[in-house]
Design a protein around this motif. Structure first.
Motif, PDB file in Angstrom:
ATOM      1  N   SER A   1     -18.526 -18.993  36.063  1.00 45.32           N
ATOM      2  CA  SER A   1     -18.036 -19.154  37.039  1.00 45.32           C
ATOM      3  C   SER A   1     -18.171 -17.570  38.066  1.00 45.32           C
ATOM      4  O   SER A   1     -18.693 -16.692  37.226  1.00 45.32           O
ATOM      5  CB  SER A   1     -16.464 -19.114  37.096  1.00 45.32           C
ATOM      6  N   VAL A   2     -18.264 -17.885  39.300  1.00 48.90           N
ATOM      7  CA  VAL A   2     -18.453 -16.473  39.890  1.00 48.90           C
ATOM      8  C   VAL A   2     -17.438 -15.379  39.584  1.00 48.90           C
ATOM      9  O   VAL A   2     -17.908 -13.969  40.131  1.00 48.90           O
ATOM     10  CB  VAL A   2     -18.826 -16.739  41.407  1.00 48.90           C
ATOM     11  N   ASP A   3     -16.341 -15.685  39.543  1.00 49.71           N
ATOM     12  CA  ASP A   3     -15.602 -14.716  39.028  1.00 49.71           C
ATOM     13  C   ASP A   3     -15.466 -13.986  37.783  1.00 49.71           C
ATOM     14  O   ASP A   3     -14.851 -12.932  37.473  1.00 49.71           O
ATOM     15  CB  ASP A   3     -13.932 -15.118  39.229  1.00 49.71           C
ATOM     16  N   ASN A   4     -16.198 -14.678  36.811  1.00 50.85           N
ATOM     17  CA  ASN A   4     -16.319 -14.193  35.602  1.00 50.85           C
ATOM     18  C   ASN A   4     -17.895 -13.849  35.253  1.00 50.85           C
ATOM     19  O   ASN A   4     -18.495 -14.403  34.153  1.00 50.85           O
ATOM     20  CB  ASN A   4     -15.718 -15.182  34.350  1.00 50.85           C
ATOM     21  N   LEU A   5     -18.669 -13.321  36.078  1.00 52.71           N
ATOM     22  CA  LEU A   5     -20.170 -13.110  35.568  1.00 52.71           C
ATOM     23  C   LEU A   5     -20.432 -12.397  34.470  1.00 52.71           C
ATOM     24  O   LEU A   5     -19.760 -11.367  34.358  1.00 52.71           O
ATOM     25  CB  LEU A   5     -20.922 -12.639  36.946  1.00 52.71           C
ATOM     26  N   ASN A   6     -21.137 -12.771  33.676  1.00 57.52           N
ATOM     27  CA  ASN A   6     -21.386 -12.199  32.351  1.00 57.52           C
ATOM     28  C   ASN A   6     -22.793 -11.776  32.424  1.00 57.52           C
ATOM     29  O   ASN A   6     -23.923 -12.513  32.457  1.00 57.52           O
ATOM     30  CB  ASN A   6     -20.798 -13.256  31.308  1.00 57.52           C
ATOM     31  N   LEU A   7     -23.037 -10.473  32.123  1.00 56.54           N
ATOM     32  CA  LEU A   7     -24.309 -10.048  31.777  1.00 56.54           C
ATOM     33  C   LEU A   7     -25.202 -10.668  30.885  1.00 56.54           C
ATOM     34  O   LEU A   7     -26.431 -10.743  30.780  1.00 56.54           O
ATOM     35  CB  LEU A   7     -24.318  -8.313  31.406  1.00 56.54           C
ATOM     36  N   LEU A   8     -24.514 -11.201  29.502  1.00 53.74           N
ATOM     37  CA  LEU A   8     -25.268 -11.824  28.503  1.00 53.74           C
ATOM     38  C   LEU A   8     -25.800 -13.249  29.202  1.00 53.74           C
ATOM     39  O   LEU A   8     -26.852 -13.664  28.272  1.00 53.74           O
ATOM     40  CB  LEU A   8     -24.292 -12.163  27.288  1.00 53.74           C
ATOM     41  N   ARG A   9     -25.245 -13.494  30.242  1.00 58.63           N
ATOM     42  CA  ARG A   9     -25.879 -14.780  30.594  1.00 58.63           C
ATOM     43  C   ARG A   9     -26.807 -14.521  32.069  1.00 58.63           C
ATOM     44  O   ARG A   9     -27.736 -15.110  32.085  1.00 58.63           O
ATOM     45  CB  ARG A   9     -24.710 -15.906  31.407  1.00 58.63           C
TER      46      ARG A   9
ATOM     47  N   VAL B   1     -29.855  -2.117  32.367  1.00 57.04           N
ATOM     48  CA  VAL B   1     -29.377  -3.682  32.103  1.00 57.04           C
ATOM     49  C   VAL B   1     -29.761  -3.573  30.560  1.00 57.04           C
ATOM     50  O   VAL B   1     -28.933  -4.131  29.762  1.00 57.04           O
ATOM     51  CB  VAL B   1     -30.447  -4.485  32.849  1.00 57.04           C
ATOM     52  N   LYS B   2     -30.887  -3.181  30.052  1.00 57.90           N
ATOM     53  CA  LYS B   2     -31.052  -3.144  28.541  1.00 57.90           C
ATOM     54  C   LYS B   2     -30.148  -2.296  27.720  1.00 57.90           C
ATOM     55  O   LYS B   2     -29.774  -2.703  26.611  1.00 57.90           O
ATOM     56  CB  LYS B   2     -32.430  -2.366  28.312  1.00 57.90           C
ATOM     57  N   GLU B   3     -29.426  -1.276  28.138  1.00 56.98           N
ATOM     58  CA  GLU B   3     -28.725  -0.417  27.463  1.00 56.98           C
ATOM     59  C   GLU B   3     -27.219  -1.140  27.456  1.00 56.98           C
ATOM     60  O   GLU B   3     -26.756  -1.335  26.381  1.00 56.98           O
ATOM     61  CB  GLU B   3     -28.477   0.981  28.083  1.00 56.98           C
ATOM     62  N   VAL B   4     -26.823  -1.596  28.614  1.00 58.63           N
ATOM     63  CA  VAL B   4     -25.494  -2.369  28.621  1.00 58.63           C
ATOM     64  C   VAL B   4     -25.624  -3.376  27.843  1.00 58.63           C
ATOM     65  O   VAL B   4     -24.640  -3.825  27.175  1.00 58.63           O
ATOM     66  CB  VAL B   4     -25.101  -2.493  30.190  1.00 58.63           C
TER      67      VAL B   4
ATOM     68  N   HIS C   1     -33.137  -8.829  29.607  1.00 65.89           N
ATOM     69  CA  HIS C   1     -34.365  -8.818  30.461  1.00 65.89           C
ATOM     70  C   HIS C   1     -33.821  -9.521  31.769  1.00 65.89           C
ATOM     71  O   HIS C   1     -33.611 -10.936  31.605  1.00 65.89           O
ATOM     72  CB  HIS C   1     -35.601  -9.673  29.888  1.00 65.89           C
ATOM     73  N   PHE C   2     -33.573  -9.088  33.051  1.00 63.51           N
ATOM     74  CA  PHE C   2     -33.101  -9.494  33.921  1.00 63.51           C
ATOM     75  C   PHE C   2     -34.378 -10.430  34.770  1.00 63.51           C
ATOM     76  O   PHE C   2     -35.429 -10.248  34.313  1.00 63.51           O
ATOM     77  CB  PHE C   2     -32.733  -8.570  35.046  1.00 63.51           C
ATOM     78  N   GLY C   3     -33.726 -11.022  35.612  1.00 60.89           N
ATOM     79  CA  GLY C   3     -34.799 -12.179  36.254  1.00 60.89           C
ATOM     80  C   GLY C   3     -34.584 -13.560  36.052  1.00 60.89           C
ATOM     81  O   GLY C   3     -35.391 -14.419  36.024  1.00 60.89           O
ATOM     82  N   ARG C   4     -33.258 -13.773  35.700  1.00 58.55           N
ATOM     83  CA  ARG C   4     -32.838 -15.441  35.170  1.00 58.55           C
ATOM     84  C   ARG C   4     -32.902 -16.154  36.518  1.00 58.55           C
ATOM     85  O   ARG C   4     -32.574 -15.844  37.445  1.00 58.55           O
ATOM     86  CB  ARG C   4     -31.728 -15.439  34.593  1.00 58.55           C
ATOM     87  N   PHE C   5     -33.313 -17.563  36.135  1.00 63.84           N
ATOM     88  CA  PHE C   5     -33.480 -18.496  37.262  1.00 63.84           C
ATOM     89  C   PHE C   5     -31.962 -18.953  37.519  1.00 63.84           C
ATOM     90  O   PHE C   5     -31.268 -19.305  36.893  1.00 63.84           O
ATOM     91  CB  PHE C   5     -34.391 -19.569  36.822  1.00 63.84           C
ATOM     92  N   ILE C   6     -31.350 -18.551  38.855  1.00 66.04           N
ATOM     93  CA  ILE C   6     -30.052 -18.756  39.223  1.00 66.04           C
ATOM     94  C   ILE C   6     -29.880 -19.948  40.326  1.00 66.04           C
ATOM     95  O   ILE C   6     -30.710 -19.833  41.061  1.00 66.04           O
ATOM     96  CB  ILE C   6     -29.122 -17.579  39.499  1.00 66.04           C
ATOM     97  N   VAL C   7     -29.017 -20.869  40.127  1.00 65.14           N
ATOM     98  CA  VAL C   7     -28.659 -21.787  41.085  1.00 65.14           C
ATOM     99  C   VAL C   7     -27.230 -21.619  41.528  1.00 65.14           C
ATOM    100  O   VAL C   7     -26.358 -21.866  40.688  1.00 65.14           O
ATOM    101  CB  VAL C   7     -28.795 -23.315  40.522  1.00 65.14           C
ATOM    102  N   TYR C   8     -26.848 -21.237  42.831  1.00 63.03           N
ATOM    103  CA  TYR C   8     -25.608 -20.999  43.436  1.00 63.03           C
ATOM    104  C   TYR C   8     -25.299 -22.241  43.959  1.00 63.03           C
ATOM    105  O   TYR C   8     -25.989 -22.924  44.745  1.00 63.03           O
ATOM    106  CB  TYR C   8     -25.540 -19.913  44.204  1.00 63.03           C
TER     107      TYR C   8
END
Length: 432
Positions: A256-264, A62-65, A270-277
């Motif tokens: 959008s679930v069709d355009n998931l972005n790693l920057l978001r 994740v960090k490298e990408v 750093h992964f572990g963001r609070f997500i509401v689906y």
């Protein structure tokens, strides 16, 4: 999690592909609850856990990408071609006791005669000027980007990692947090804020407001005056007003679930963001990423990442009979000998060879220091010894009875006999 022990995942992993959940992680839950967005105290239904949320965690990937992908939005910048060189300057040459650097022409002003062109001169050109043809962007493999998104989604389903990233989820019912599709139809920001607070996101929203700080550096003058933390990320399937309703809430972002972005999904790498689906978006994750064995239907040639180890208990594997039985015998370390130490320099060795010597030396040291108990006792014994000696001398060393005189009497007779013998020999010699 206590309701679903590790045996559930173990049984599921051996089941056929038609079985809905095939989990690789023992802690994954089979189903996820769906809450009503307007009344979170009630559950609308449940939905199976998507396989993508059980992907192995790869923080290094994740960090490298993220590092490379984040460079693709940069704009080129460079200094002008004539900056620092837009003057008719010439060197004065030698013989004027000044450096031979080119100098501004003219007179009557401070600028006349000043050094130009050189990178060390005020107003001169810069060394190694920046160019617009620098390699600004980075190409990243598609599969790596997909793996990074998958592991970021999986990390967002673990409360420990979400809290470690700084999100306040103490009031959230469960993770991943899934709400009914009615949230996608919210069109007013006030309604969106109220819905998020009912879901338990109020503490996280307040954290974002409290974190607003003035940006250090020149960014204050470049339309980014303030900084603040990231809040919840809302993932939706169809935009019926949700994007417009939440765009003005500080820290809240929608995607959008069709355009998931790693920057978001993993801000800052750093992964572990609070997500509401939303419900439809959560179900669509299974349609997009599929299963570990069946592949991803909507991503050609892509399969979810696999765990490097199916059993992460490395100590148990190493100590198992199967592994230990084929290993070589443990090598014994060569015999080592302690380094010889000088007892005259090392007090510990000296004490070991001569027990009690340090204590005796300490007593001798104290006996010579005035004011100590030992010194007083030594002086008292010395005084008694002197008095006893004087008393003995008075009784035993008087007149002709002293030791020396008694000793010398034994030699006086021999001395007289030797003297008489010598006189007799001298008399005989004279008669002859």
């Amino acid at each position: 999690l206590e309701e679903y022990p590790a045996t559930v995942s173990a049984k599921a992993s051996h089941s056929s592909q038609s079985t809905p959940p095939v989990f690789a992680m023992a802690t994954a839950r089979p189903v996820v609850s769906i809450y009503n967005f307007d009344d979170p105290s009630t559950k609308a239904s449940t939905v199976p856990m998507p396989h993508v949320l059980c992907s192995p965690l790869r923080p290094d990937l994740v960090k490298e990408v993220h590092k490379n992908v984040s460079k693709n939005a940069r704009q080129a910048y460079a200094v002008g071609a004539k900056v620092g060189y837009d003057t008719a300057a010439e060197s004065w040459g030698t013989g004027r006791a000044v450096a031979r650097i080119p100098r501004a022409p003219g007179g009557g002003t401070h600028r006349a005669g000043q050094a130009t062109f050189g990178n060390q001169a005020r107003g001169g050109g810069m060394f190694n000027p920046t160019r617009v043809w620098r390699r600004w962007h980075r190409r990243v493999n598609v599969t790596q980007k997909r793996h990074a998104v998958a592991t970021s989604l999986a990390a967002s389903a673990l409360p420990a990692l979400v809290m470690a990233r700084g999100h306040k989820i103490g009031q959230v019912a469960e993770l991943p947090l899934v709400v009914s599709d009615g949230l996608e139809s919210v069109t007013k920001t006030k309604q969106a804020v109220e819905a998020l607070k009912k879901l338990g996101c109020g503490d996280d929203l307040q954290k974002v407001l409290d974190s607003k700080k003035l940006r250090p550096g020149k960014g204050k003058a470049r339309n980014r005056r303030y900084t603040m933390r990231c809040g919840p990320l809302v993932i939706y399937n169809e935009d019926n007003g949700i994007k417009r309703a939440m765009r003005n809430i500080p820290g809240v972002e929608t995607v959008s679930v069709d355009n998931l972005n790693l920057l978001r999904l993993a801000p800052g790498g750093h992964f572990g963001r609070f997500i509401v689906y939303t419900e439809s978006a959560f179900k669509k994750l299974s349609e997009i990423y599929g299963t570990a064995k069946g592949g991803a239907p909507q991503k050609k040639g892509y399969h979810l990442p696999r765990c490097a180890m199916e059993n992460a208990d490395l100590a148990r594997i190493i100590n198992s009979n199967e592994v230990q039985s084929v290993l070589k015998a443990k090598l014994e370390a060569p015999a080592t000998f302690a380094r010889k130490q000088n007892a005259l320099k090392n007090k510990e060795v000296y004490e070991r060879l001569n027990p009690g010597v340090l204590a005796r030396k300490e007593e001798q040291k104290k006996a010579s220091e005035k004011g100590t108990k030992e010194f007083t006792e030594v002086q008292k014994a010395k005084k008694a010894r002197m008095e006893e000696s004087k008393k003995h001398n008075k009784t035993q060393k008087k007149g002709e009875d002293t030791f020396y005189k008694t000793l010398m009497k034994a030699f006086e007779a021999k001395a007289a006999e030797a003297a008489a013998k010598k006189e007799a020999e001298e008399g005989d010699a004279e008669e002859e």
